[in-house]
Design an enzyme around this catalytic site. Structure first.
Site, PDB file in Angstrom:
ATOM      1  N   CYS A   2      30.401  22.117  36.196  1.00 30.29           N
ATOM      2  CA  CYS A   2      30.079  20.599  36.409  1.00 30.29           C
ATOM      3  C   CYS A   2      31.425  20.061  36.836  1.00 30.29           C
ATOM      4  CB  CYS A   2      29.807  20.171  34.835  1.00 30.29           C
ATOM      5  SG  CYS A   2      28.624  21.064  34.143  1.00 30.29           S
ATOM      6  N   TRP A  77      26.006  21.232  36.553  1.00 30.67           N
ATOM      7  CA  TRP A  77      25.587  22.465  37.214  1.00 30.67           C
ATOM      8  C   TRP A  77      24.931  23.322  35.938  1.00 30.67           C
ATOM      9  CZ3 TRP A  77      24.435  24.891  41.597  1.00 30.67           C
ATOM     10  CH2 TRP A  77      24.193  26.205  41.617  1.00 30.67           C
ATOM     11  N   ASN A 103      32.189  20.223  30.917  1.00 33.30           N
ATOM     12  CA  ASN A 103      32.222  21.351  31.584  1.00 33.30           C
ATOM     13  C   ASN A 103      32.228  22.638  30.951  1.00 33.30           C
ATOM     14  OD1 ASN A 103      32.286  23.166  33.821  1.00 33.30           O
ATOM     15  ND2 ASN A 103      34.231  22.444  34.461  1.00 33.30           N
ATOM     16  N   GLY A 104      31.784  23.796  31.070  1.00 32.72           N
ATOM     17  CA  GLY A 104      31.776  24.865  30.355  1.00 32.72           C
ATOM     18  C   GLY A 104      30.835  25.372  29.429  1.00 32.72           C
ATOM     19  N   GLU A 486      29.605  47.776  50.103  1.00 32.81           N
ATOM     20  CA  GLU A 486      29.874  46.015  49.813  1.00 32.81           C
ATOM     21  C   GLU A 486      31.180  45.849  50.882  1.00 32.81           C
ATOM     22  OE1 GLU A 486      28.419  43.630  49.078  1.00 32.81           O
ATOM     23  OE2 GLU A 486      29.965  42.049  48.751  1.00 32.81           O
ATOM     24  N   LYS A 490      31.131  43.112  54.176  1.00 30.48           N
ATOM     25  CA  LYS A 490      32.042  41.997  54.024  1.00 30.48           C
ATOM     26  C   LYS A 490      32.679  42.080  55.522  1.00 30.48           C
ATOM     27  CE  LYS A 490      31.448  39.712  50.349  1.00 30.48           C
ATOM     28  NZ  LYS A 490      29.869  39.980  50.811  1.00 30.48           N
ATOM     29  N   GLU A 493      30.563  40.956  58.033  1.00 28.62           N
ATOM     30  CA  GLU A 493      29.961  39.579  58.066  1.00 28.62           C
ATOM     31  C   GLU A 493      31.105  38.702  58.179  1.00 28.62           C
ATOM     32  OE1 GLU A 493      27.355  38.709  54.097  1.00 28.62           O
ATOM     33  OE2 GLU A 493      29.079  39.615  53.571  1.00 28.62           O
ATOM     34  N   HIS A 509      26.612  65.377  57.498  1.00 24.17           N
ATOM     35  CA  HIS A 509      25.314  65.410  58.139  1.00 24.17           C
ATOM     36  C   HIS A 509      25.118  64.383  59.138  1.00 24.17           C
ATOM     37  CE1 HIS A 509      23.927  68.020  54.828  1.00 24.17           C
ATOM     38  NE2 HIS A 509      24.171  67.230  53.726  1.00 24.17           N
ATOM     39  N   LYS A 608      23.519  30.958  54.041  1.00 22.92           N
ATOM     40  CA  LYS A 608      23.980  31.180  52.874  1.00 22.92           C
ATOM     41  C   LYS A 608      22.712  31.690  52.122  1.00 22.92           C
ATOM     42  CE  LYS A 608      26.212  31.314  48.933  1.00 22.92           C
ATOM     43  NZ  LYS A 608      26.915  32.808  48.999  1.00 22.92           N
TER      44      LYS A 608
HETATM   45  C1  G6P Z   1      22.677  36.182  52.719  1.00 14.61           C
HETATM   46  C2  G6P Z   1      24.099  36.095  52.031  1.00 14.61           C
HETATM   47  C3  G6P Z   1      24.529  37.083  51.486  1.00 14.61           C
HETATM   48  C4  G6P Z   1      23.619  37.311  50.255  1.00 14.61           C
HETATM   49  C5  G6P Z   1      22.244  37.552  50.682  1.00 14.61           C
HETATM   50  C6  G6P Z   1      21.288  37.535  49.264  1.00 14.61           C
HETATM   51  O1  G6P Z   1      22.535  37.090  53.557  1.00 14.61           O
HETATM   52  O2  G6P Z   1      24.780  35.967  53.640  1.00 14.61           O
HETATM   53  O3  G6P Z   1      25.959  36.828  51.244  1.00 14.61           O
HETATM   54  O4  G6P Z   1      24.133  38.538  49.476  1.00 14.61           O
HETATM   55  O5  G6P Z   1      21.801  36.531  51.486  1.00 14.61           O
HETATM   56  O6  G6P Z   1      21.204  36.113  48.942  1.00 14.61           O
HETATM   57  P1  G6P Z   1      20.743  36.045  47.608  1.00 14.61           P
HETATM   58  O7  G6P Z   1      20.843  34.636  47.274  1.00 14.61           O
HETATM   59  O8  G6P Z   1      19.373  36.465  47.416  1.00 14.61           O
HETATM   60  O9  G6P Z   1      21.639  36.683  46.629  1.00 14.61           O
END
Ligand code: G6P
Length: 613
Positions: A2, A77, A103-104, A486, A490, A493, A509, A608
């Site tokens: 928040c 939030w 907030n918290g 991951e 990254k 991306e 393999h 996003k």
């Molecule tokens: C997009 C974002 C990723 C995320 C994925 C899944 O590809 O760029 O960073 O992991 O969506 O999103 P979600 O909101 O379902 O976790």
């Protein structure tokens, strides 16, 4: 997370509050509200409506009274309670003469609520916040000042908070305090201000002060006084503000990705808050599925996309080990089209930061159609997936702005592992002492993540040596495998570099054919059960000329001996280690993106929240 703003001594407070709430919009919010003391009573307005809430609030407050008295504002939030106007802050006590913003998370809100209701208080919202204002009310009724009452109240609450309280009986005063979440104070020209972060203040003053944990500030027009919870005076620390508004919104960081990576310890801590009941039992607030239903489960599916999918893969290792149930992890876009075998004894868990990703929500819909019990793990309260599921487990990472998920990913691993322990407890597959031991270790994770983040300089040094590299292989085994995936994701991306993530045992393999001098292999060699085998796989790529970067536990010279460059991480239990090990992976991708001149917050072609197939 928040946003908080407060001012006293300003003749026309509402425009100032709205302006500040607007500056806090970057934090994300689902509702907003203001309250101020006018003519001996508290005047309040609140609006819900997602990102239109501040605009809606502006309409509601048009023609609001003016005056020099105390005024507070909030963007919410949601964590506890849906994002409705009733749950929006400020919250009032029974008399309507006290108002609070927060907030918290208040961990012991449920017991306090029961106690207050038994004492005759009427609590009107579903939030954890409201109990605080009723506790203050009880003290004020006994003759305490607002400051004394707030101090007493703070000794009763557990959790993380920054708060501000006003009272119709002390019209010029705002009492503010914090524990674990940020709060800053400001002075300017007959005014005193407070805010959850600097962007909300920067337009009005650069005379900004920090408040430390368990300190309480009393603001009156043009003055502020800080005391400890025991009432001892404290000299507030003045902050040097050297940056502009835009940088302030990023918390002084170069970009949101850095800011959010640094919020990871808090995201992990908040996701763990409140989960342990008084008798060692795990408490999952919004689980909604009854223990009896869950005891019948004989199979778990976890469906997700992107980084959420990698969090799900980590959880597979943990849940299978702790709960002894088969766990299938699936890419959501594949799951729904391949006749998955589910029935009423299947638990299908959808993992999604946004709670809106179309592939995942459709996968859950399909699971539901097939009769499975459906649970959503998400960061967004009341998102589509949260609403559609039989139960929800919220990650509490706060809004994530950076497109490439960081803090939500860590929070997802933690939430899914808490779910695993919950099932283990319910099904009796782990002794209570073992569950306690893992939970204790999880509670140390925020400080380990902080330690890992503090080593960014080491990652930068390694990245600087890899600027010419174009081919990256990320290898891991056991829980190191999803960490490797991951790391590769990254790098793709945000740095736009070719990166393959592979289980190291599968190397022989196929992918080993690609290993030659110039290739970079990033290996997760922290000590999980397959560590020795992992080192053998690393020896294979080294002998073929690859440059080897290894993630190794602090002091593990055996691993270091196999590497050209080592990224040290503080060790922890293998099954929870990805929460720490992912951090240098994020940092490596981040630094390489920067070195190649790319803005990590705006990766090309990516969004996003992906609401298309
Ligand atoms: C997009 C974002 C990723 C995320 C994925 C899944 O590809 O760029 O960073 O992991 O969506 O999103 P979600 O909101 O379902 O976790």
């Amino acid at each position: 997370m928040c946003g908080i703003i407060g001012v006293t001594g300003e003749a026309d407070a509402i425009p100032l509050l709205l302006g500040a709430l607007h500056q806090l919009e970057y934090r994300g919010y689902d509702s907003a509200g203001v309250a101020m003391v006018v003519d001996g009573s508290v005047w309040r307005a609140r609006a819900a409506g997602g990102t239109n809430s501040v605009a809606a609030l502006a309409e509601l407050t048009a023609g609001a009274p003016t005056g020099h008295a105390a005024a507070i504002g909030h963007t919410r939030w949601a964590t506890h309670g849906s994002p409705t106007a009733e749950n929006a802050h400020p919250h009032l006590d029974c008399t309507g003469r006290l108002a609070i913003i927060h907030n918290g998370i208040i961990e012991n809100h449920a017991v306090l609520r029961v106690e207050l209701e038994a004492a005759g208080h009427t609590i009107t919202s579903g939030t954890d916040t409201e109990v605080m204002v009723h506790l203050v009310e009880a003290e004020v009724a006994g003759g305490a000042t607002l400051e004394e009452a707030t101090r007493t109240m703070l000794r009763r609450v557990r959790g993380a908070f920054s708060i501000a309280v006003i009272s119709a009986d002390e019209p010029d005063t705002i009492v503010a305090a914090r524990r674990s979440t940020p709060l800053v104070l400001g002075l300017h020209d007959g005014m005193a201000l407070l805010a959850s972060d600097i962007p909300a203040l920067i337009e009005h003053t650069r005379q900004v002060y920090a408040l430390a944990d368990d300190e309480l500030a009393v603001l009156t027009p043009g003055a502020l006084r800080v005391v400890t919870l025991a009432g001892e005076p404290v000299e507030p620390q003045q902050l040097k503000i050297t940056y502009d508004l835009q940088a302030a919104q990023r918390g002084g960081y170069e970009d949101f990705m850095s800011k959010e990576m640094h919020e990871q310890p808090q995201a992990v801590a908040d996701t763990l808050l409140d989960r342990r009941g008084g008798h060692g039992e795990l408490v999952l607030d919004e689980m909604r599925l009854r223990p009896g239903e869950l005891r019948d489960i004989d199979k778990v599916f976890i469906v997700a996309c992107g980084s959420s999918y990698h969090a799900a893969m980590v959880a597979k290792y943990a849940i299978e080990h702790w709960v002894k149930l088969p766990v299938e992890v699936d890419i959501a876009s594949e799951f729904r089209y391949r006749d998955p075998v589910l029935n009423s004894r299947t638990l299908c868990v959808g993992v999604s930061q946004s709670g809106e990703t179309l592939d995942t929500s459709e996968a859950l819909r399909e699971a539901k159609r097939l009769g499975a019990k459906v649970l959503t793990v998400t960061n967004v309260v009341d998102s589509s997936m949260a609403r559609a599921a039989d139960g929800v487990l919220y990650t509490r990472a706060g809004p994530e702005i950076g497109v490439a998920s960081t803090k939500c990913h860590l929070a997802q691993i933690v939430a899914l592992e808490v779910l695993g322990l919950y099932l283990a407890q319910l099904l009796g597959t782990q002794p209570p002492a073992a569950i306690d031991e893992i939970l204790d270790a999880m509670e140390v994770l925020p400080s380990l993540v902080t330690e890992a983040l503090g080593r960014a300089g080491d990652v930068d040094d390694v990245a600087a040596k890899l600027t010419d590299a174009r081919d990256f292989f990320f290898l891991g085994r056991h829980v190191g495998y999803p960490v490797a995936l991951e790391g590769a994701l990254k790098l793709k991306e945000i740095a736009y570099l070719r990166a393959e993530g592979y289980p190291a045992g599968e190397l022989k393999h196929g992918p080993i054919a690609l290993i030659e001098p110039g290739a970079v292999v990033v290996g997760v060699a922290t000590r999980n059960p397959l560590w020795e085998k992992m080192l053998s796989n690393i020896a294979e790529v080294r002998s073929r000329g690859a440059t080897v970067v290894l993630l190794a536990d602090d002091g593990d010279e055996e691993s270091a001996a196999e590497a050209d460059h080592v990224l040290w991480v503080p060790p922890t239990f293998p099954l929870i280690s990805p929460v720490v090990d992912v951090v240098p992976m994020q940092q490596l991708a981040y630094r390489l993106a920067r070195l190649h001149g790319h803005d990590p917050d705006r990766p090309r072609n990516l969004a996003k929240t992906v609401t298309v197939e």
